[in-house]
Scaffold this motif. Structure first.
Motif, PDB file in Angstrom:
ATOM      1  N   CYS A 117      10.546   1.324   2.178  1.00  0.00           N
ATOM      2  CA  CYS A 117       9.681   0.188   1.939  1.00  0.00           C
ATOM      3  C   CYS A 117       8.778   0.340   0.815  1.00  0.00           C
ATOM      4  O   CYS A 117       7.885   1.299   1.173  1.00  0.00           O
ATOM      5  N   TYR A 118       8.626  -0.292  -0.106  1.00  0.00           N
ATOM      6  CA  TYR A 118       7.431  -0.185  -1.059  1.00  0.00           C
ATOM      7  C   TYR A 118       6.277  -0.961  -0.496  1.00  0.00           C
ATOM      8  O   TYR A 118       6.133  -1.961   0.149  1.00  0.00           O
ATOM      9  N   VAL A 119       5.256   0.010  -0.748  1.00  0.00           N
ATOM     10  CA  VAL A 119       3.811  -0.510  -0.206  1.00  0.00           C
ATOM     11  C   VAL A 119       2.798  -0.817  -1.180  1.00  0.00           C
ATOM     12  O   VAL A 119       2.108  -1.733  -1.159  1.00  0.00           O
ATOM     13  N   HIS A 120       3.064   0.080  -2.215  1.00  0.00           N
ATOM     14  CA  HIS A 120       1.847   0.089  -3.136  1.00  0.00           C
ATOM     15  C   HIS A 120       2.564   0.540  -4.774  1.00  0.00           C
ATOM     16  O   HIS A 120       3.089   1.594  -4.470  1.00  0.00           O
ATOM     17  N   ALA A 121       2.055   0.011  -5.756  1.00  0.00           N
ATOM     18  CA  ALA A 121       2.307   0.531  -7.073  1.00  0.00           C
ATOM     19  C   ALA A 121       1.123   0.137  -8.055  1.00  0.00           C
ATOM     20  O   ALA A 121       0.862  -1.085  -8.171  1.00  0.00           O
ATOM     21  N   ASP A 122       0.869   0.969  -8.788  1.00  0.00           N
ATOM     22  CA  ASP A 122      -0.345   0.683  -9.779  1.00  0.00           C
ATOM     23  C   ASP A 122      -0.207   1.855 -11.023  1.00  0.00           C
ATOM     24  O   ASP A 122       0.903   2.506 -11.054  1.00  0.00           O
ATOM     25  N   ALA A 123      -1.088   1.498 -11.808  1.00  0.00           N
ATOM     26  CA  ALA A 123      -1.157   2.581 -12.977  1.00  0.00           C
ATOM     27  C   ALA A 123      -1.011   4.263 -12.916  1.00  0.00           C
ATOM     28  O   ALA A 123      -0.366   4.915 -13.672  1.00  0.00           O
ATOM     29  N   SER A 124      -1.412   4.679 -11.411  1.00  0.00           N
ATOM     30  CA  SER A 124      -1.410   5.957 -11.128  1.00  0.00           C
ATOM     31  C   SER A 124      -0.438   6.292  -9.987  1.00  0.00           C
ATOM     32  O   SER A 124       0.219   7.135  -9.882  1.00  0.00           O
ATOM     33  N   VAL A 125      -0.773   5.259  -8.820  1.00  0.00           N
ATOM     34  CA  VAL A 125       0.057   5.826  -7.629  1.00  0.00           C
ATOM     35  C   VAL A 125       1.291   4.700  -7.409  1.00  0.00           C
ATOM     36  O   VAL A 125       1.192   3.739  -7.506  1.00  0.00           O
ATOM     37  N   ASN A 148       0.570  10.425  -6.706  1.00  0.00           N
ATOM     38  CA  ASN A 148      -0.126   9.737  -8.065  1.00  0.00           C
ATOM     39  C   ASN A 148       0.443  10.456  -9.162  1.00  0.00           C
ATOM     40  O   ASN A 148       0.493  11.755  -9.275  1.00  0.00           O
ATOM     41  N   PHE A 149       1.519   9.708  -9.649  1.00  0.00           N
ATOM     42  CA  PHE A 149       2.094  10.231 -10.999  1.00  0.00           C
ATOM     43  C   PHE A 149       1.514  10.047 -12.164  1.00  0.00           C
ATOM     44  O   PHE A 149       1.794  10.049 -13.518  1.00  0.00           O
ATOM     45  N   GLY A 150       0.086   9.394 -12.299  1.00  0.00           N
ATOM     46  CA  GLY A 150      -0.592   9.086 -13.082  1.00  0.00           C
ATOM     47  C   GLY A 150      -1.241  10.213 -14.073  1.00  0.00           C
ATOM     48  O   GLY A 150      -0.902  11.411 -13.537  1.00  0.00           O
ATOM     49  N   ARG A 151      -2.225   9.797 -14.923  1.00  0.00           N
ATOM     50  CA  ARG A 151      -2.825  11.094 -15.498  1.00  0.00           C
ATOM     51  C   ARG A 151      -4.201  11.115 -15.247  1.00  0.00           C
ATOM     52  O   ARG A 151      -4.813  12.452 -15.448  1.00  0.00           O
ATOM     53  N   GLU A 152      -4.439  10.280 -14.262  1.00  0.00           N
ATOM     54  CA  GLU A 152      -6.075  10.420 -13.766  1.00  0.00           C
ATOM     55  C   GLU A 152      -6.113  10.476 -12.114  1.00  0.00           C
ATOM     56  O   GLU A 152      -5.133   9.996 -11.586  1.00  0.00           O
ATOM     57  N   ALA A 153      -7.246  10.743 -11.665  1.00  0.00           N
ATOM     58  CA  ALA A 153      -7.415  10.693 -10.222  1.00  0.00           C
ATOM     59  C   ALA A 153      -7.543   9.487  -9.849  1.00  0.00           C
ATOM     60  O   ALA A 153      -7.918   8.373 -10.631  1.00  0.00           O
ATOM     61  N   ALA A 154      -7.117   9.197  -8.718  1.00  0.00           N
ATOM     62  CA  ALA A 154      -7.311   7.474  -8.135  1.00  0.00           C
ATOM     63  C   ALA A 154      -7.569   7.633  -6.845  1.00  0.00           C
ATOM     64  O   ALA A 154      -7.361   8.468  -5.838  1.00  0.00           O
ATOM     65  N   ILE A 155      -8.224   6.330  -6.400  1.00  0.00           N
ATOM     66  CA  ILE A 155      -8.539   5.944  -4.816  1.00  0.00           C
ATOM     67  C   ILE A 155      -7.848   4.676  -4.650  1.00  0.00           C
ATOM     68  O   ILE A 155      -8.010   3.964  -5.391  1.00  0.00           O
ATOM     69  N   THR A 156      -6.845   4.955  -3.790  1.00  0.00           N
ATOM     70  CA  THR A 156      -5.792   3.700  -3.383  1.00  0.00           C
ATOM     71  C   THR A 156      -6.330   3.020  -2.175  1.00  0.00           C
ATOM     72  O   THR A 156      -6.734   3.760  -0.935  1.00  0.00           O
ATOM     73  N   ASP A 157      -6.647   1.783  -2.013  1.00  0.00           N
ATOM     74  CA  ASP A 157      -6.972   1.057  -0.951  1.00  0.00           C
ATOM     75  C   ASP A 157      -5.497   0.392  -0.257  1.00  0.00           C
ATOM     76  O   ASP A 157      -5.134  -0.444  -0.906  1.00  0.00           O
ATOM     77  N   LEU A 158      -5.306   0.841   0.684  1.00  0.00           N
ATOM     78  CA  LEU A 158      -4.085   0.148   1.356  1.00  0.00           C
ATOM     79  C   LEU A 158      -4.450  -0.760   2.684  1.00  0.00           C
ATOM     80  O   LEU A 158      -3.981  -1.024   3.609  1.00  0.00           O
ATOM     81  N   SER A 159      -5.772  -1.164   2.525  1.00  0.00           N
ATOM     82  CA  SER A 159      -6.342  -2.062   3.791  1.00  0.00           C
ATOM     83  C   SER A 159      -5.636  -3.382   3.722  1.00  0.00           C
ATOM     84  O   SER A 159      -5.701  -3.816   4.978  1.00  0.00           O
ATOM     85  N   PRO A 201      -2.102   1.810  10.376  1.00  0.00           N
ATOM     86  CA  PRO A 201      -3.195   2.072  11.157  1.00  0.00           C
ATOM     87  C   PRO A 201      -4.526   2.391  10.255  1.00  0.00           C
ATOM     88  O   PRO A 201      -4.166   2.676   8.979  1.00  0.00           O
ATOM     89  N   GLU A 202      -5.555   2.317  10.701  1.00  0.00           N
ATOM     90  CA  GLU A 202      -6.949   2.547   9.854  1.00  0.00           C
ATOM     91  C   GLU A 202      -6.946   3.990   9.527  1.00  0.00           C
ATOM     92  O   GLU A 202      -7.436   4.357   8.439  1.00  0.00           O
ATOM     93  N   GLN A 243      -8.907   7.449   5.506  1.00  0.00           N
ATOM     94  CA  GLN A 243      -8.769   6.239   5.703  1.00  0.00           C
ATOM     95  C   GLN A 243      -7.929   5.449   5.102  1.00  0.00           C
ATOM     96  O   GLN A 243      -7.860   5.851   3.661  1.00  0.00           O
ATOM     97  N   LYS A 244      -7.264   4.459   5.450  1.00  0.00           N
ATOM     98  CA  LYS A 244      -6.334   4.004   4.660  1.00  0.00           C
ATOM     99  C   LYS A 244      -7.007   3.083   3.504  1.00  0.00           C
ATOM    100  O   LYS A 244      -6.363   2.541   2.465  1.00  0.00           O
ATOM    101  N   SER A 245      -8.127   2.625   3.534  1.00  0.00           N
ATOM    102  CA  SER A 245      -8.803   1.889   2.756  1.00  0.00           C
ATOM    103  C   SER A 245      -9.193   2.900   1.512  1.00  0.00           C
ATOM    104  O   SER A 245      -9.610   2.218   0.509  1.00  0.00           O
ATOM    105  N   SER A 246      -9.324   4.375   1.486  1.00  0.00           N
ATOM    106  CA  SER A 246      -9.622   5.144   0.609  1.00  0.00           C
ATOM    107  C   SER A 246      -9.085   6.177   0.576  1.00  0.00           C
ATOM    108  O   SER A 246      -9.639   7.329   0.776  1.00  0.00           O
ATOM    109  N   VAL A 247      -7.685   6.254  -0.084  1.00  0.00           N
ATOM    110  CA  VAL A 247      -6.963   7.505  -0.195  1.00  0.00           C
ATOM    111  C   VAL A 247      -6.905   8.190  -1.679  1.00  0.00           C
ATOM    112  O   VAL A 247      -6.553   7.543  -2.515  1.00  0.00           O
ATOM    113  N   ALA A 248      -7.668   9.215  -1.817  1.00  0.00           N
ATOM    114  CA  ALA A 248      -8.192   9.719  -2.763  1.00  0.00           C
ATOM    115  C   ALA A 248      -6.975  10.744  -3.268  1.00  0.00           C
ATOM    116  O   ALA A 248      -6.693  11.730  -2.653  1.00  0.00           O
TER     117      ALA A 248
END
Length: 675
Positions: free
Chosen positions: A564-572, A591-602, A608-609, A627-632
């Motif tokens: 199941c797809y959960v998230h996709a953005d410019a990096s993750v 993270n297949f992007g060119r920069e570091a990212a913090i992903t919010d899955l809240s 789970p949290e 924390q799922k709200s801030s996966v770096a």
């Protein structure tokens, strides 16, 4: 008289015939047996049964209720238990999903024979070299090995120009070497997949020489057409190598078709005789025990019989300036009517060898259809007709074109959204025709791509050396061997075919002869990038590959669960792997992007949290709680996180989820069942 007093059981005396004929013992025996006038049988006054009593007495006792009822109860209990066991067995069989086949449970590993291992010091890999390195496959938990073409060949296209389909190229060894390799692989539980090349032969093949000489039996084995000498061509068809698909043959006085090199004339697969030859070749190798075939250049197998010109992509362009296959629409040279019937015919023949348990013969198709993905999907089997178990999925080869989580998502979804329901996916990120991922995408992304490959649903395909992060070599002009590279140096395929890097020894352990050279140069980084060194490093590319390969096989959710797809953005790009009834699920975040990212899955309520990192491309993060709200993540970093929950993502997001065959896990008795 003393003996008479010691006998306490008068009936025993009767059974033994003791006491003689008409003496006192005989009279006493008569006194313990009475005839009951109300019954039709003799009734004994004996209190309980005794050892050695005659059958007549046994039958009288067995008819009594206290003996008859327990016996009947035990009999019917036995019958009921047997029926219940049979019913339970049938229920388990009916409700259980089918077992995964050998080609589904592990990655397929591609061996390029010339470059894998040289056993005799001539600088070229061979079959004995593959035999020497079987431990490597087992170390990686590989069950399926695809070995490139090893047929007798003049090697104009490195084995894809076959001179004899029933013989081994002396460069690689003998038929005995092949049989020894196959036998040892089977002893170790490994399967061997061969290349099947039905589209063309070498121009040195006996069939072609008989055909060009006009032999009546072989006259139509190839595609011949009238033309006025070398300067005249029957039509505007172009080969994969960019020149005309037609070459004039002076002996026959006609042009023959070749969609690849002129030394690779196309077979006429509309001829019943040629089709029979192909079936006989399949029988030959299947009879030796080969476990499957990769059908090469599948879309080129048939051409339109009318031989009309193909339309130009740019109609206004001068015809004489059209020199590339990309300049034409291949309406008459690829994916022709009858192609799939031909493949199904071969599939049916292979199935006759698949009846023995555990000896299923797999068929894989190769077809580069670019954006016409619907053509690729036609190679799959249907509920009514069986064809390929899967076509190779080459769309991930386009990964280096764009470093983005959204791009990665689009390539994965291109396959999943178009794949027929209930079928099995496949993923390819490198092969002998395309640049290595470490060179095309960058060494930073090697671990990430392997993590993607081994956690997606379906069968991953690994090109030799990708498990250690090998890179392309630089080839000078005088070192070019590939015919495509000779036409266009930038399109050459030599760089990704360099010798396997086994150790820090001379020639990277590929060849033991220090004074000889290898057929292609070894990459200069072999002292830092090799199997031996990476085995000793828990954080190496090799060790991560091995861990993920074993994880994929041991975890039901990764092997056959929901994707199941959960998230996709410019990096993750992130997705979930889960199975109904199993309280252990996985979140893969890349993270297949060119920069570091913090992903919010809240916003993903089913997660789970807190999530625990099972394995990361940076092994230092293994075991960390996030924390799922801030996966770096850093650029090129990937995480496989596991969590325990009864909440499932797929019931509320059906449009974002896929499964090959739905199954549920029953924890009480530890089995899978259809649900």
């Amino acid at each position: 008289m003393e003996l008479e007093e010691c006998i306490r059981n008068p009936a025993f005396q009767e059974a033994d015939g003791g006491g003689g004929g008409g003496g006192p013992a005989s009279k006493k025996k008569e006194s313990v047996v009475e005839l009951n006038p109300d019954k039709s049988e003799l009734e004994f006054t004996q209190v309980r049964p005794y050892a050695g009593m005659p059958k007549e007495v046994v039958l009288l006792y067995s008819s009594q209720a206290r003996y008859r009822l327990p016996r009947e109860i035990l009999f019917w209990l036995t019958v009921l238990c047997t029926l219940a066991l049979v019913a339970l067995t049938i229920t388990v069989i009916v409700l259980s999903p089918r077992c995964l086949s050998w080609w589904q449970v592990s990655p397929v590993y591609q061996v390029y024979p010339s470059s894998f291992k040289d056993s005799d010091g001539d600088g070229v890999g061979d079959l004995k070299g593959v035999l020497e390195k079987l431990d490597h496959f087992q170390y990686l938990n590989i069950k399926s090995v695809w070995v490139g073409p090893v047929y007798r060949s003049p090697m104009k296209d490195f084995g894809y120009d076959v001179e004899d389909f029933r013989d081994i190229n002396p460069l690689y060894g003998t038929m005995q070497d092949f049989e020894d390799l196959l036998a040892e692989m089977h002893n170790r539980g490994l399967k061997l997949i061969m290349d099947f090349i039905p589209n063309h032969t070498s121009d040195r093949h006996l069939w072609f020489n008989l055909s060009r000489s006009g032999d009546p039996h072989y006259k139509d084995y190839y595609i011949w057409a009238d033309c006025q000498g070398a300067a005249s061509k029957p039509n505007n068809w172009l080969s994969v190598y960019g020149n005309s698909s037609w070459t004039y043959d002076e002996l026959r006085g006609q042009c023959y078709l070749h969609q690849f090199l002129k030394e690779q004339p196309d077979l006429n697969l509309r001829s019943p005789r040629v089709r029979k030859e192909m079936l006989n070749i399949l029988h030959f190798w299947l009879g030796k025990g080969v476990d499957g075939f990769r059908v090469g250049a599948a879309k080129h197998l048939l051409e339109a019989a009318h031989l009309r010109d193909e339309p130009q992509v740019d109609p206004g362009r001068a015809p004489e300036s059209v020199m590339s296959e990309w300049d034409l629409h291949h309406d008459f040279t690829t994916s022709q009517l009858g192609l799939h019937e031909l493949l199904r015919e071969w599939r049916a023949e292979m199935d006759t060898y698949s009846r023995e348990p555990g000896r299923y013969r797999v068929m894989v198709s190769e077809s580069y259809d670019q954006q016409e993905v619907e053509k690729t999907m036609m190679y799959y089997s249907t509920p009514l007709v069986k064809e390929s178990d899967f076509p190779f999925n080459f769309y991930l080869l386009d990964l280096p074109q764009n470093h983005s989580g959204l791009w990665l998502h689009s390539l994965v979804d291109l396959w999943m959204a178009n794949m027929p329901g209930g079928l099995w996916a496949n993923w390819v990120v490198g092969n002998h025709d395309k640049p290595r991922i470490a060179s095309a995408a960058g060494a930073t992304y090697v671990r990430l791509v392997n993590m993607l490959l081994l956690t997606l649903p379906g069968t991953p395909t690994t090109y030799y050396g990708e498990e250690i992060g090998m890179e392309n070599i630089d080839v000078t002009e005088d070192q070019i061997l590939d015919p495509m590279g000779k036409l266009n140096a930038s399109a050459g395929r030599d760089p990704q075919r360099s010798p396997m890097q086994w150790s820090q020894e001379v020639h990277a352990g590929f060849s033991s002869q220090a004074n000889s050279s290898t057929w292609l140069p070894v990459h200069p980084d072999y002292k830092q990038v090799n199997v031996e060194l990476q085995k000793q490093d828990e954080g190496s590319v090799l060790q991560q590959y091995r861990f993920l390969s074993e994880l994929r096989q041991s975890e039901l959710a990764l092997q056959r669960g929901w994707f199941c797809y959960v998230h996709a953005d410019a990096s993750v790009f992130a997705y979930v792997r889960e199975l109904d009834g199993l309280d252990r699920a996985f979140l893969v975040l890349l993270n297949f992007g060119r920069e570091a990212a913090i992903t919010d899955l809240s916003s993903v309520a089913e997660l789970p949290e807190r999530l625990t990192v099972l394995v990361g491309t940076d092994r230092g993060r293994d075991g960390a709680t996030l924390q799922k709200s801030s996966v770096a993540t850093r650029a090129g970093e990937g995480l496989v996180m596991h969590y325990s929950t009864t909440a499932r993502f797929h019931p509320n997001h059906q449009q974002r989820c896929y499964v090959s065959e739905k199954a549920c896990f029953l924890k009480v008795i530890n089995i899978l069942y259809k649900c």
